[in-house]
Design an enzyme around this catalytic site. Structure first.
Site, PDB file in Angstrom:
ATOM      1  N   SER A  42       0.801  -1.231   0.000  1.00 62.26           N
ATOM      2  CA  SER A  42       0.000   0.000   0.000  1.00 62.26           C
ATOM      3  C   SER A  42       0.833   1.281   0.000  1.00 62.26           C
ATOM      4  CB  SER A  42      -0.942   0.016   1.208  1.00 62.26           C
ATOM      5  OG  SER A  42      -0.208   0.124   2.420  1.00 62.26           O
ATOM      6  N   LYS A  50       1.009   4.664   6.943  1.00 63.12           N
ATOM      7  CA  LYS A  50       0.448   5.486   5.859  1.00 63.12           C
ATOM      8  C   LYS A  50       1.097   6.871   5.892  1.00 63.12           C
ATOM      9  CE  LYS A  50      -2.708   2.293   4.974  1.00 63.12           C
ATOM     10  NZ  LYS A  50      -2.624   1.437   3.756  1.00 63.12           N
TER      11      LYS A  50
END
Length: 287
Positions: free
Chosen positions: A69, A139
């Protein structure tokens, strides 16, 4: 007169003096005081473990990247070092930083918890491996408390009305915004929360995809473990993780821009108020 007997005191000896003893060299004393290495080994291991625990708790901790990701910034299997010291001094995550955070509650609900072996448990306990019991994510921070973040069409992402130039870190071939219901949004980040997105925009289940869940996709600042600062492993991928320049563009910090004139106005008004008060006191004294 006869010879002096062996062991008797000579006339040249002062009262109470004893015959000289052999002088011990520093080397002989050091050899006598040295302990065998096997006796020192437990102490060395104990000190190393204590230092490792202190470093893990207060300074830095290693984390493994489990997914794609964050490509191409981070690859699956990379080991990153996370700064845990700065938050202890009250610093909060800023836009553009790559952060590790605990699952806000439901993001990893369908992910199985791995069962580590004994060696992995020891390594995670001393901080050389991430804990398997902690469900953590990594993230990039796009918005902080008070920011308005929006996506329209295929991008660009806008923060407080300013478009971000994300070419340096968004996965090649991806668009900054995803075409779909969850990929099209406009949100205002509450105080004490973060809006986070993965660099592989079309392969990241980030804040965008948890808007219908408790928390509405926002990550509490208190859940942040720390900022990822270095890719430490493998060696051929060693690199730092700086904040991209686009997050420092003029005008993106709307709150600071709005409060700056007010602060300057207050700073300018204070001397005038004090001067007026001083004149009034003088007038009262004369009356």
């Amino acid at each position: 007169m006869g010879d002096v007997a062996v062991g008797a005191r000579s006339e040249q000896d002062g009262p109470g003096e004893r015959p000289e003893e052999p002088v011990r060299t520093k080397e002989s004393k050091a050899k006598k005081q040295q302990r065998p290495f096997w006796k020192e080994l437990p102490l060395l291991i104990g000190v190393a473990l204590v230092l490792a625990l202190l470093i893990k708790t207060f300074l830095v901790q290693a984390f493994s990247i489990p997914s794609d990701s964050m490509q191409n910034t981070l690859q699956r299997g990379d080991r990153v070092l996370v700064d845990k010291l700065t938050p202890w001094f009250g610093a909060e995550p800023e836009r553009g930083e790559v952060v590790v955070f605990h699952d806000p509650g439901t993001w990893l609900k369908d992910e199985p918890t791995p069962q580590p072996n004994a060696v992995q448990k020891v390594l995670s306990w001393i901080g050389l491996m991430p804990s398997a019991n902690e469900k953590d994510l990594i993230k990039r921070v796009i918005g902080v408390g008070g920011d308005t973040v929006e996506c329209k069409g295929d991008g660009p992402v806008k923060v407080n009305g300013k478009p971000l130039d994300e070419q340096s870190y968004v996965f090649e071939g991806n668009t900054p915004c995803s075409l779909g219901i969850q990929g099209q949004f406009k949100v205002t980040v509450p105080k004490g929360k973060l809006w986070v997105m993965g660099d592989h925009r079309q392969n990241s289940a980030d804040s965008r995809y948890h808007q219908d869940e408790p928390g509405n996709g926002f990550v509490p600042v208190d859940n942040v473990v720390g900022r990822a600062i270095v890719v430490a492993w493998p060696i051929d991928r060693w690199s730092t993780l700086p904040v991209p320049d686009t997050f420092g563009q003029k005008g993106i910090d709307k709150a600071a821009a709005a409060t700056a004139p007010a602060a300057l106005g207050i700073a300018g008004a204070v001397p005038l108020v004090l001067l007026r008060r001083r004149r009034l006191l003088r007038t009262d004294a004369r009356v």
